[in-house]
Design a protein around this motif. Sequence first.
Motif, PDB file in Angstrom:
ATOM      1  N   THR A 156      43.959  50.428  68.689  1.00 29.03           N
ATOM      2  CA  THR A 156      43.669  51.829  69.020  1.00 29.03           C
ATOM      3  C   THR A 156      43.187  51.957  70.456  1.00 29.03           C
ATOM      4  O   THR A 156      43.609  52.862  71.193  1.00 29.03           O
ATOM      5  CB  THR A 156      42.609  52.399  68.063  1.00 29.03           C
TER       6      THR A 156
ATOM      7  N   LYS B 290      42.008  60.727  69.548  1.00 25.29           N
ATOM      8  CA  LYS B 290      42.102  61.093  68.127  1.00 25.29           C
ATOM      9  C   LYS B 290      43.549  61.289  67.697  1.00 25.29           C
ATOM     10  O   LYS B 290      43.904  61.012  66.544  1.00 25.29           O
ATOM     11  CB  LYS B 290      41.271  62.352  67.873  1.00 25.29           C
TER      12      LYS B 290
ATOM     13  N   SER C 119      45.897  58.553  66.001  1.00 24.48           N
ATOM     14  CA  SER C 119      45.916  58.280  64.559  1.00 24.48           C
ATOM     15  C   SER C 119      47.282  58.561  63.949  1.00 24.48           C
ATOM     16  O   SER C 119      47.640  57.986  62.915  1.00 24.48           O
ATOM     17  CB  SER C 119      44.846  59.107  63.847  1.00 24.48           C
TER      18      SER C 119
ATOM     19  N   ALA D  96      49.745  55.765  63.029  1.00 26.60           N
ATOM     20  CA  ALA D  96      49.658  55.026  61.768  1.00 26.60           C
ATOM     21  C   ALA D  96      50.843  55.324  60.858  1.00 26.60           C
ATOM     22  O   ALA D  96      51.259  54.481  60.061  1.00 26.60           O
ATOM     23  CB  ALA D  96      48.356  55.372  61.044  1.00 26.60           C
TER      24      ALA D  96
ATOM     25  N   GLU E 278      46.901  50.732  63.877  1.00 29.45           N
ATOM     26  CA  GLU E 278      45.675  51.183  64.535  1.00 29.45           C
ATOM     27  C   GLU E 278      44.647  51.543  63.457  1.00 29.45           C
ATOM     28  O   GLU E 278      44.860  51.273  62.290  1.00 29.45           O
ATOM     29  CB  GLU E 278      45.975  52.331  65.502  1.00 29.45           C
TER      30      GLU E 278
ATOM     31  N   SER F  74      43.511  54.198  61.830  1.00 26.77           N
ATOM     32  CA  SER F  74      43.846  55.010  60.652  1.00 26.77           C
ATOM     33  C   SER F  74      44.742  54.267  59.665  1.00 26.77           C
ATOM     34  O   SER F  74      44.725  54.548  58.468  1.00 26.77           O
ATOM     35  CB  SER F  74      44.531  56.314  61.087  1.00 26.77           C
ATOM     36  N   SER F  75      45.524  53.319  60.175  1.00 28.09           N
ATOM     37  CA  SER F  75      46.435  52.574  59.298  1.00 28.09           C
ATOM     38  C   SER F  75      45.684  51.648  58.351  1.00 28.09           C
ATOM     39  O   SER F  75      46.250  51.181  57.361  1.00 28.09           O
ATOM     40  CB  SER F  75      47.431  51.763  60.132  1.00 28.09           C
TER      41      SER F  75
ATOM     42  N   LEU G  95      43.151  52.558  56.574  1.00 28.64           N
ATOM     43  CA  LEU G  95      42.645  53.328  55.432  1.00 28.64           C
ATOM     44  C   LEU G  95      43.360  52.994  54.126  1.00 28.64           C
ATOM     45  O   LEU G  95      42.722  52.544  53.173  1.00 28.64           O
ATOM     46  CB  LEU G  95      42.732  54.832  55.730  1.00 28.64           C
TER      47      LEU G  95
ATOM     48  N   LEU H 182      36.235  54.900  55.245  1.00 30.42           N
ATOM     49  CA  LEU H 182      36.189  56.100  56.080  1.00 30.42           C
ATOM     50  C   LEU H 182      35.099  55.981  57.142  1.00 30.42           C
ATOM     51  O   LEU H 182      35.304  56.330  58.305  1.00 30.42           O
ATOM     52  CB  LEU H 182      35.948  57.339  55.221  1.00 30.42           C
TER      53      LEU H 182
ATOM     54  N   VAL I  19      36.212  53.587  59.918  1.00 23.74           N
ATOM     55  CA  VAL I  19      37.216  54.179  60.803  1.00 23.74           C
ATOM     56  C   VAL I  19      36.585  55.211  61.735  1.00 23.74           C
ATOM     57  O   VAL I  19      36.855  55.235  62.943  1.00 23.74           O
ATOM     58  CB  VAL I  19      38.356  54.821  59.972  1.00 23.74           C
TER      59      VAL I  19
ATOM     60  N   TYR J  71      36.401  55.147  65.949  1.00 28.68           N
ATOM     61  CA  TYR J  71      36.808  56.198  66.890  1.00 28.68           C
ATOM     62  C   TYR J  71      35.634  56.647  67.761  1.00 28.68           C
ATOM     63  O   TYR J  71      35.785  56.901  68.957  1.00 28.68           O
ATOM     64  CB  TYR J  71      37.385  57.402  66.150  1.00 28.68           C
TER      65      TYR J  71
END
Length: 215
Positions: free
Chosen positions: A18, A154, A157, A160, A166, A168-169, A171, A186, A189, A193
């Motif tokens: 990211t 942001k 994301s 993903a 990155e 978000s991927s 999750l 959550l 992540v 960020y």
Amino acid sequence: MQFFIDNFDVLRDAFGQTLLLSVLSGVLALVLGVLLASMRVSPIPPLRGLATFYVETFRNTPLTVVFFFVIFGLPQIDTVVSFFTGAVIAVGMYTAAFVAEAVRSGINSVSPGQAEAARALGLGFGQSLREVVLPQAFRTVVPPLGSVLIAMVKNTSIAAGFSTSELSSTLPRLVNADAGALLLVLLGVVVGYMIITVPMAYAVNRLERRVAILR
């Protein structure tokens, strides 16, 4: 805490991706955005028209559509890029349109007398823009440029959804491995960020104060 220890490698690698994606996309957006802003104030009508078309097109197109075009559209014209490279191109080109508008507003805020004085000294359009106008313009656009770049981080994301590993991927991958750890995933992540965006916001505020003193 044990959950984060067990999955530290996954989160670290995703954070690194990211961060790298944000840096490369940001560089591309800044370079292309400044070029587009310069074209939009150019005395050459075709350049102004081309830059206006680019900016209006990308500002009014969802980033997901830009991703689809880069990842799946470019191969149709025999131009194949990796998923990560495609993500850099998509995010960078999309963000460049917003950078261009921010820089153009800064250029327009510079007194016309500055450009006229530069021309009186024998400087051409490119020289006066580079030596006189842009340095003053950047001092006025630090806050909007900072907001654009923070929003860009942001926006990464979305990568993903296009096979880019990155933050978000992680999750779905970690939640599928341990459904009870949803809130922890959550949290991890979000913290990832924030490690990028909070220092950016702080740097923008510091830079804004410094250029305010210079003005």
